[in-house]
Design an enzyme around this catalytic site. Structure first.
Site, PDB file in Angstrom:
ATOM      1  CB  SER A   1      -0.879   0.015   1.251  1.00  0.00           C
ATOM      2  OG  SER A   1      -0.073   0.345   2.372  1.00  0.00           O
ATOM      3  CE  LYS A   2      -2.122   6.444  -2.592  1.00  0.00           C
ATOM      4  NZ  LYS A   2      -3.353   7.199  -2.503  1.00  0.00           N
ATOM      5  NE  ARG A   3      -1.021   1.724   5.996  1.00  0.00           N
ATOM      6  CZ  ARG A   3      -2.144   1.690   5.291  1.00  0.00           C
ATOM      7  NH1 ARG A   3      -2.697   2.804   4.895  1.00  0.00           N
ATOM      8  NH2 ARG A   3      -2.715   0.548   4.989  1.00  0.00           N
ATOM      9  CG  ASN A   4       3.763  -1.715   2.535  1.00  0.00           C
ATOM     10  OD1 ASN A   4       3.209  -1.243   1.549  1.00  0.00           O
ATOM     11  ND2 ASN A   4       3.500  -2.912   2.977  1.00  0.00           N
ATOM     12  N   GLY A   5       5.233   1.249   0.375  1.00  0.00           N
ATOM     13  CA  GLY A   5       5.853   1.210  -0.952  1.00  0.00           C
ATOM     14  C   GLY A   5       5.146   2.175  -1.869  1.00  0.00           C
TER      15      GLY A   5
END
Ligand code: GLU
Ligand code: ZN
Length: 486
Positions: free
Chosen positions: A250-254
């Site tokens: 997701s945007k949080r980890n990539g």
């Protein structure tokens, strides 16, 4: 096959893997690839996202046989243009008793759900409106309530065979009566997608695992439409794509936006190859393949059941390999837009720029892992001389007495040079700095590189100096020494 994105942003890595599998399976089997845009939620969908989704797919080379722009026998292919069709089916389901009007407000549903949870019972919709009397209906109507349409899930269970996961069964105690259409008549995903799958004669549905639990609901819609079980589409739910931390990507980890990778200079060949590998490979440990090879070999039966990890370093490694394998003219053509974007080259390039870019391309093709690195590598060559600057951090390295000595000796060696070619430049600098000053190559050439290219990392030095030309190279050495050129 259909690819059915809800375009509320850029297509992400997971979407594109799905599209790729859809496309490849359609091509391998001589099938039809349909692009359908699930844009009924117009608060989130914007025209620019629809255009961008189509542009991304085209760039990747995933062409469709039916879709909003090309049309086809089962259109329209934008769900926002099919609203009467969904309303019509919702009406038929109501008339047949497969669905019913539900007058509960969202607050009432939530409150009863909470109470049921406290009591340890099932927490889905409780069937409150399944069998309202005419009097109850009239009372709700008199209150001004407007009903949603809910599917009446029969008792029992739904079993289907998933090409990736095998046989899957959902007991209907876990599939409560679900909303098909809102009070304003607008359809929910489950209604629109299932109706379209039937009307568009979809035979295979490939999509993400997040939609697995909606499958029994969609099957209920197929049945309500009168489709016999043996005609249901075949399902293949793809495992999640994870980030390097093992959580769903997701945007949080990539970075998930495929357009971002495109802007950074990842080739379409790389994206297709790498995303395909997140769940499939042609076998025999082959990791590098083209879209055409995939279209010839792809098989849903070989899709991996385990979730795959998205690793940007692997993506970079593949990109470097694919960049090195390009024909040189192709490579030049692909870096040119990046150089234009950076303001280093005009559109179209002048004859002199075209000559320089062609010559310089050969120097960097082996050395970059994304096309977006080309402007940084070639800026020294393509900038107007007045705009040339040495990276401020590196500039400090030129101020030491040793560097000053090196630059003076280099300037003297080059200014007397006859033929201005990389071989003679090489010979002159090696002679003066390595034999003459007894320096190691790294120590000798570092300051020269910074002075003429502005950075510590550059294309090969002697070739760079040749391309730069006598006048500009000597002027830069002079400038680094603080003396005015000329
Ligand atoms: N529109 C759905 C989504 O983007 C996918 C629908 C489907 O493939 O069934 O999540
Ligand atoms: Zn209700």
């Amino acid at each position: 096959m259909r690819f059915a994105p809800s375009p509320s942003g850029d297509l992400h890595v997971g979407n594109v893997r799905t599209a790729l599998y859809d496309w490849a399976y359609a091509r391998r089997t001589g099938g039809t690839f349909v692009l359908r845009l699930e844009d009924t939620d117009r608060t989130r969908v914007q025209q620019e996202y629809i255009d961008s989704a189509m542009d991304t797919l085209r760039w990747l080379g995933l062409d469709w046989n039916e879709g909003p722009d090309v049309g086809g026998p089962y259109g329209p292919y934008l769900q926002s243009e099919r609203l009467e069709i969904y309303a019509d089916w919702a009406g038929r389901f109501l008339a047949a008793g497969a669905a019913y009007h539900c007058y509960c407000t969202q607050e009432e549903v939530a409150q009863r759900r909470k109470a049921a949870r406290v009591a340890g019972g099932p927490s889905g919709y409780d069937g409150h409106c399944r069998a309202l009397t005419a009097v109850q209906v009239a009372a709700y109507e008199a209150e001004g309530r407007r009903p949603v349409v809910r599917m009446r899930m029969p008792e029992g269970q739904t079993t289907f065979t998933d090409l990736v996961r095998g046989e899957v069964t959902f007991g209907h105690e876990n599939v409560p009566d679900f909303v098909l259409a809102r009070a304003d008549g607008s359809p929910l995903y489950t209604l629109a997608a299932a109706v379209d799958d039937v009307l568009m004669k979809i035979t295979h549905i490939v999509r993400g695992e997040d939609l697995l639990s909606s499958t029994p609901r969609q099957i209920a819609v197929y049945r309500a439409m009168g489709m016999p079980d043996e005609e249901f589409p075949v399902f293949a739910h793809l495992p999640y794509v994870l980030g390097t931390d093992g959580q769903r990507l997701s945007k949080r980890n990539g970075v998930v936006s495929v357009n971002w990778y495109r802007r950074e200079g990842f080739l379409q060949e790389t994206i297709c190859n790498y995303l395909a590998l997140l769940g499939w490979s042609p076998g025999e440990d082959r990791e590098s393949f083209t879209l055409a090879e995939m279209a010839a070999e792809f098989d849903l039966g070989r899709v991996n059941k385990n979730s795959a990890r998205f690793d940007v370093r692997k993506l970079e490694a593949i990109n470097g390999d694919k960049i090195r394998a390009l024909e040189s003219a192709d490579f030049t053509a692909r870096i040119t837009p990046f150089l234009q974007q950076a303001g280093l080259v005009a559109a179209p390039p002048s004859a002199e720029q075209a000559r320089l870019v062609t010559a310089a391309a050969a120097l960097i093709q082996e050395r970059i892992s994304s096309l977006g690195q080309a402007p940084g590598m070639l800026a020294f060559l393509l900038v107007d001389e007045g705009d040339f600057v040495v990276d401020p951090e590196d500039a400090e390295r030129l101020l030491t007495p040793e560097s000053v000595k090196i630059l003076q000796v280099a300037e003297a060696a080059l200014s007397g040079l006859g033929a201005w070619e990389s071989a003679t430049i090489d010979e002159a600098l090696r002679g003066a700095l390595i034999s003459g000053l007894e320096l190691k190559p790294r120590a000798a050439f570092g300051p020269v590189r910074i002075a003429v290219t502005g950075r510590r990392v550059s294309p090969p030095l002697f070739e760079s100096i040749e391309l730069l030309g006598r006048e500009r190279a000597l002027a830069r050495l002079a400038r680094a020494l603080g003396s005015p050129p000329g």
